[in-house]
Design an enzyme around this catalytic site. Structure first.
Site, PDB file in Angstrom:
ATOM      1  N   LYS A  81     -16.308 -47.249 -13.922  1.00  0.00           N
ATOM      2  CA  LYS A  81     -17.173 -47.734 -15.009  1.00  0.00           C
ATOM      3  C   LYS A  81     -16.949 -49.219 -15.251  1.00  0.00           C
ATOM      4  CE  LYS A  81     -18.713 -46.504 -19.647  1.00  0.00           C
ATOM      5  NZ  LYS A  81     -18.111 -47.222 -20.789  1.00  0.00           N
ATOM      6  N   LYS A 133      -7.966 -52.998  -7.795  1.00  0.00           N
ATOM      7  CA  LYS A 133      -8.906 -52.468  -8.794  1.00  0.00           C
ATOM      8  C   LYS A 133      -9.388 -53.659  -9.615  1.00  0.00           C
ATOM      9  CE  LYS A 133      -9.071 -48.761 -12.326  1.00  0.00           C
ATOM     10  NZ  LYS A 133      -8.235 -47.659 -12.871  1.00  0.00           N
ATOM     11  N   LEU A 152      -2.729 -52.166  -6.782  1.00  0.00           N
ATOM     12  CA  LEU A 152      -2.262 -50.774  -6.798  1.00  0.00           C
ATOM     13  C   LEU A 152      -1.867 -50.281  -5.405  1.00  0.00           C
ATOM     14  CD1 LEU A 152      -5.094 -49.554  -9.149  1.00  0.00           C
ATOM     15  CD2 LEU A 152      -2.657 -49.354  -9.672  1.00  0.00           C
ATOM     16  N   TYR A 154      -2.002 -48.170  -2.128  1.00  0.00           N
ATOM     17  CA  TYR A 154      -3.145 -47.636  -1.396  1.00  0.00           C
ATOM     18  C   TYR A 154      -2.810 -46.227  -0.922  1.00  0.00           C
ATOM     19  CZ  TYR A 154      -6.449 -46.733   2.377  1.00  0.00           C
ATOM     20  OH  TYR A 154      -7.388 -46.147   3.185  1.00  0.00           O
ATOM     21  N   ALA A 155      -3.612 -45.250  -1.335  1.00  0.00           N
ATOM     22  CA  ALA A 155      -3.435 -43.849  -0.929  1.00  0.00           C
ATOM     23  C   ALA A 155      -4.579 -43.521   0.043  1.00  0.00           C
ATOM     24  CB  ALA A 155      -3.503 -42.952  -2.158  1.00  0.00           C
ATOM     25  N   ASP A 159      -4.872 -37.144 -18.907  1.00  0.00           N
ATOM     26  CA  ASP A 159      -6.124 -37.105 -18.147  1.00  0.00           C
ATOM     27  C   ASP A 159      -5.895 -36.593 -16.729  1.00  0.00           C
ATOM     28  OD1 ASP A 159      -8.896 -39.460 -17.774  1.00  0.00           O
ATOM     29  OD2 ASP A 159      -8.768 -37.296 -18.025  1.00  0.00           O
ATOM     30  N   ASP A 197      -4.692 -43.697 -12.300  1.00  0.00           N
ATOM     31  CA  ASP A 197      -5.538 -43.850 -13.481  1.00  0.00           C
ATOM     32  C   ASP A 197      -4.824 -43.567 -14.794  1.00  0.00           C
ATOM     33  OD1 ASP A 197      -9.058 -43.172 -13.880  1.00  0.00           O
ATOM     34  OD2 ASP A 197      -7.619 -44.265 -15.092  1.00  0.00           O
TER      35      ASP A 197
HETATM   36  C1  LIG Z   1     -15.064 -42.321   0.081  1.00  0.00           C
HETATM   37  O1  LIG Z   1     -13.916 -41.967   0.839  1.00  0.00           O
HETATM   38  C2  LIG Z   1     -12.746 -42.488   0.421  1.00  0.00           C
HETATM   39  C3  LIG Z   1     -11.608 -42.114   1.124  1.00  0.00           C
HETATM   40  C4  LIG Z   1     -10.374 -42.609   0.738  1.00  0.00           C
HETATM   41  C5  LIG Z   1     -10.259 -43.467  -0.341  1.00  0.00           C
HETATM   42  C6  LIG Z   1      -8.943 -43.957  -0.717  1.00  0.00           C
HETATM   43  N1  LIG Z   1      -8.686 -44.402  -1.925  1.00  0.00           N
HETATM   44  N2  LIG Z   1      -7.460 -44.794  -2.140  1.00  0.00           N
HETATM   45  C7  LIG Z   1      -6.934 -45.412  -3.235  1.00  0.00           C
HETATM   46  N3  LIG Z   1      -5.707 -45.895  -3.165  1.00  0.00           N
HETATM   47  N4  LIG Z   1      -5.382 -46.492  -4.329  1.00  0.00           N
HETATM   48  C8  LIG Z   1      -6.418 -46.379  -5.158  1.00  0.00           C
HETATM   49  C9  LIG Z   1      -6.416 -46.950  -6.552  1.00  0.00           C
HETATM   50  C10 LIG Z   1      -7.445 -45.688  -4.516  1.00  0.00           C
HETATM   51  C11 LIG Z   1      -8.726 -45.355  -5.130  1.00  0.00           C
HETATM   52  O2  LIG Z   1      -8.964 -45.736  -6.292  1.00  0.00           O
HETATM   53  N5  LIG Z   1      -9.589 -44.616  -4.450  1.00  0.00           N
HETATM   54  C12 LIG Z   1     -10.798 -44.168  -4.950  1.00  0.00           C
HETATM   55  C13 LIG Z   1     -11.428 -44.700  -6.080  1.00  0.00           C
HETATM   56  C14 LIG Z   1     -12.638 -44.188  -6.473  1.00  0.00           C
HETATM   57  C15 LIG Z   1     -13.242 -43.176  -5.790  1.00  0.00           C
HETATM   58  C16 LIG Z   1     -12.603 -42.658  -4.655  1.00  0.00           C
HETATM   59  N6  LIG Z   1     -13.277 -41.683  -3.993  1.00  0.00           N
HETATM   60  C17 LIG Z   1     -12.743 -40.846  -3.049  1.00  0.00           C
HETATM   61  C18 LIG Z   1     -13.702 -39.888  -2.440  1.00  0.00           C
HETATM   62  O3  LIG Z   1     -11.570 -40.863  -2.720  1.00  0.00           O
HETATM   63  C19 LIG Z   1     -11.386 -43.145  -4.245  1.00  0.00           C
HETATM   64  C20 LIG Z   1     -11.393 -43.854  -1.046  1.00  0.00           C
HETATM   65  C21 LIG Z   1     -12.648 -43.364  -0.664  1.00  0.00           C
END
Ligand SMILES: COc1ccc(/C=N/Nc2[nH]nc(C)c2C(=O)Nc2cccc(NC(C)=O)c2)cc1
Length: 268
Positions: free
Chosen positions: A21, A40, A88, A90-91, A136, A154
């Site tokens: 948002k 972020k 942040l 990275y996952a 949350d 978050d």
């Molecule tokens: C759309 O497919 C995806 C596959 C993997 C990711 C990995 N996100 N990894 C993150 N590591 N640290 C942070 C903070 C995040 C993160 O915010 N990811 C995120 C944020 C908003 C939506 C999503 N959506 C999904 C599907 O994972 C991921 C993000 C998107």
């Protein structure tokens, strides 16, 4: 601990990971170390317009001091005229929500669910020792590391205990505890309720009190009106019955969750 002053020039920005948002999340790589992070980006205009500046400060304050394998690291932050940047962890595997939707019948096997719930319980014990309530816990706010390990992310809604929610709710009401529905002050025990709601959703594929009408969901929460499909094991049903308890004082303490037979069934 803000050791070094960061700025955007320290990073190569990669693909967008997701949008929120208040701004978006991008993959980024720190130029000197080549360390990959998630950046972020929050727009100050939106943050101030929604009067959540104190929430952002709290997210930074709380998360930057936390060190736990199942809690996403906040390495640092910086800002320019228009934006606030959170550096942040990275996952790579993204949200648990995405993983849930990929499962056959959109639900996890009991063994996998018990591993997630055990990880979460140990992270919540750590948070509660620091007098932090997350409030949350839901699949959208849980990320998965490169070995599929769960990471609570978050912290925008976490507060120092005890507290009464100050802000109108945004997002799903499915995870609200009875004390939050009835606007009473709440304690760490709200996270134990959310753990129960999450356990149900991972095992069944949807939240226990879901309904089209918000008011109906509130009624179901207050009356503990949920059904357990017959494929849910007795041991899982037993633990759920100890977490989804209306009276906060009677919910199973997290230390007891950690040693529950269903949680340790995968040990054999
Ligand atoms: C759309 O497919 C995806 C596959 C993997 C990711 C990995 N996100 N990894 C993150 N590591 N640290 C942070 C903070 C995040 C993160 O915010 N990811 C995120 C944020 C908003 C939506 C999503 N959506 C999904 C599907 O994972 C991921 C993000 C998107």
């Amino acid at each position: 601990s803000q050791k070094k002053a960061w700025s955007l020039s320290n990073f190569d920005i990669g693909r967008m990971l997701g949008r929120g948002k208040f701004g978006n999340v991008y993959m980024a790589r720190e130029k000197e170390s080549k360390f990959v992070v998630a950046l972020k980006v929050l727009f100050k205009k939106q943050v101030f317009a929604d009067n959540v500046e104190h929430q952002v400060r709290r997210e930074i304050e709380i998360q930057s001091h936390l060190r736990h394998p199942h809690i996403l690291r906040l390495y640092g932050y910086f800002h320019d005229n228009e934006r606030i940047y959170l550096i942040l962890e990275y996952a790579p595997e993204g949200t648990l929500f995405k993983e849930l939707t990929k499962q056959p019948n959109r639900r996890f096997p009991e063994k996998q669910t018990s591993i997630y719930i055990k990880s979460l319980a140990s992270a919540l014990i750590y948070l509660h020792e620091k007098e932090v309530i997350h409030r949350d816990i839901k699949p959208e706010n849980l990320l998965l590391g490169h070995k599929g390990e769960l990471k609570i992310a978050d912290f925008g809604w976490s507060v120092q205990e005890p507290n009464s929610r100050r802000h109108t709710l945004c997002g799903t009401v499915d995870y609200l505890s009875p004390e939050m529905v009835s606007g009473k002050t709440h304690t760490k025990s709200v996270d134990i309720w959310c753990l129960g709601v999450l356990m149900y959703e991972l095992l069944v594929g949807y939240a226990p009190f879901v309904d089209r009408e918000i008011k109906e969901t509130y009624k179901k929460i207050l009356k503990l009106d949920y059904k357990l499909p017959d494929y849910v094991s007795k041991a899982a049903a037993h633990l759920l019955g100890k977490l989804l308890v209306v009276n906060p004082e009677e919910r199973l303490p997290l230390e007891r969750v950690m040693i529950h037979p269903w949680i340790n069934a995968h040990k054999n």
